[in-house]
Design an enzyme around this catalytic site. Structure first.
Site: not given
Ligand code: F6P
Length: 362
Positions: A12, A118, A139, A141, A176, A183, A185, A236, A289
């Site tokens: 990503g 990855g 990343t 993350d 509310r 994000m 992961r 997430e 991102r």
């Molecule tokens: O690893 C980066 C990330 O943005 C994660 O936080 C998220 O789960 C995933 O990639 C989303 O991937 P995609 O762009 O394939 O939806």
């Protein structure tokens, strides 16, 4: 003859990729006299039909503040397991020999792989086939071991914190519960740090399975004390105790990893059933991102790029650049990808959050 380095961005995208590319190109050309070949769309650029182009100083001019990657990226292409359709069925073929051959044909003496867990795993596998590789940890993350931080993470945090600031005023005006899903992961770094910075009332992270009744009690308690709104940040990957992670799409032939998403809605449904309050969900998604990298990520990415080129020139292959304290260093890539770096539920950051009165779902 000049030596030649190949550079690719895999997985990503994230803010700061261009800073790394620029750092590699500038150091390669100005300091070491190497040529640079940019490989497009991650490892796809080294497979059949893939594209590469020479990168000059002109190519990296003005890219420092730009989000994304000038080379393109992909979180699909794995040369060791490439999906191919045969007779209506999908088969996975190992195309890594082709990739090694392509690297040789392009006259690439070393490869800089800018990627997360990855892409760096693929880099290690290519190294085992004789490709000289140096890794750069990327990343949002922040889940890579052996580096205090990955580039891209800081910008994602800024985006998430800014969103929380904005959610506060609307949550307060409407009395509310606002849930923001972020994000990360399987790691809760983005949720935890942005939640602390943005003054969240509840933070849910994958490392601490949550108890929905306790979340309801925390929101009720705030209301009874006069705060008629609550802000919840949900990673997430967070999931209820005894329950399952919410998966949007399973890993398949085209997506190598499962896609998470939906925990915000799950929590909202439960809260709506238990509380007499309006609940809304905001999924921050890919905004995290995108955009221009923060000062921190521009600087870190640039330093990573320069260091990667230094390691290439010194033939320290199999290394990944890293940040330890305030110093840029190197570690074996294999050590960095052994396991994910996740939040310690008993660690200082979680304890500090709890001392601030933030509820962590337990
Ligand atoms: O690893 C980066 C990330 O943005 C994660 O936080 C998220 O789960 C995933 O990639 C989303 O991937 P995609 O762009 O394939 O939806």
């Amino acid at each position: 003859m000049k030596k030649r380095i190949g550079v690719l961005t895999g997985g990503g995208d994230c803010p700061g990729l261009n800073a790394v590319i620029r750092g590699v190109v500038k150091a390669a050309i100005f300091q070491y006299g190497w040529e640079v070949v940019g490989i497009e769309d991650g490892f796809d650029g080294l497979m059949a039909g893939g594209r590469c182009r020479q990168l000059s100083i002109d190519d990296v001019r003005g890219i420092l503040p730009r989000g994304g990657t000038i080379l393109g990226t992909s979180n699909r292409g794995n040369p060791f397991s490439r999906p191919v359709k045969r007779g209506g069925m999908v088969e996975y073929v190992d195309s890594s020999d082709e990739v090694v051959e392509r690297i040789k044909c392009l006259g690439i003496d070393a490869l800089v792989v800018i990627g997360g867990e990855g892409s760096l795993t693929i880099a290690v596998d290519l190294m085992k086939k004789g490709v000289p590789v140096v890794g750069v940890p990327k990343t949002i993350d922040n889940d890579l071991m052996e580096t205090d931080v990955t580039f891209g993470y800081n910008t994602a945090l800024e985006t998430a914190t800014d969103a929380l600031d904005k959610l506060h005023s609307t949550a307060e005006s409407h009395h509310r519960v606002m849930i923001m899903e972020v994000m990360g992961r399987y790691a809760g770094w983005i949720a935890l740090e942005s939640g602390i910075a943005g003054g969240a009332d509840v933070i849910l992270i994958p490392e601490i399975p949550f108890d929905i009744q306790k979340i309801c009690q925390a929101v009720e308690k705030r209301r009874n004390n006069g705060s008629r709104f609550s802000i919840i940040v949900a990673a997430e990957g967070a999931f209820p105790a005894g329950g399952m992670r919410v998966v949007k799409a399973n890993a398949d032939a085209t997506h190598m990893v499962e896609r998470l998403g939906g925990v915000g809605e799950l929590v909202a449904k439960e809260l709506t059933g238990n509380l007499d309050m309006d609940v809304r969900v905001m999924v921050l998604g890919h905004l995290q991102r995108g955009g221009s990298p923060s000062t921190f990520d521009r600087c870190l990415g640039s330093r990573f790029g320069v260091k990667a080129m230094e390691l290439v020139d010194r033939e320290e292959f199999g290394s990944m650049v890293c940040l330890k304290g305030r110093e840029i260093g190197k570690v074996p890539i294999e050590k960095a990808i052994k396991q994910l770096k996740v939040v310690d539920p008993a660690g200082e950051m979680v304890k500090s959050a709890e001392s601030l009165g933030i509820m962590l779902g337990r």
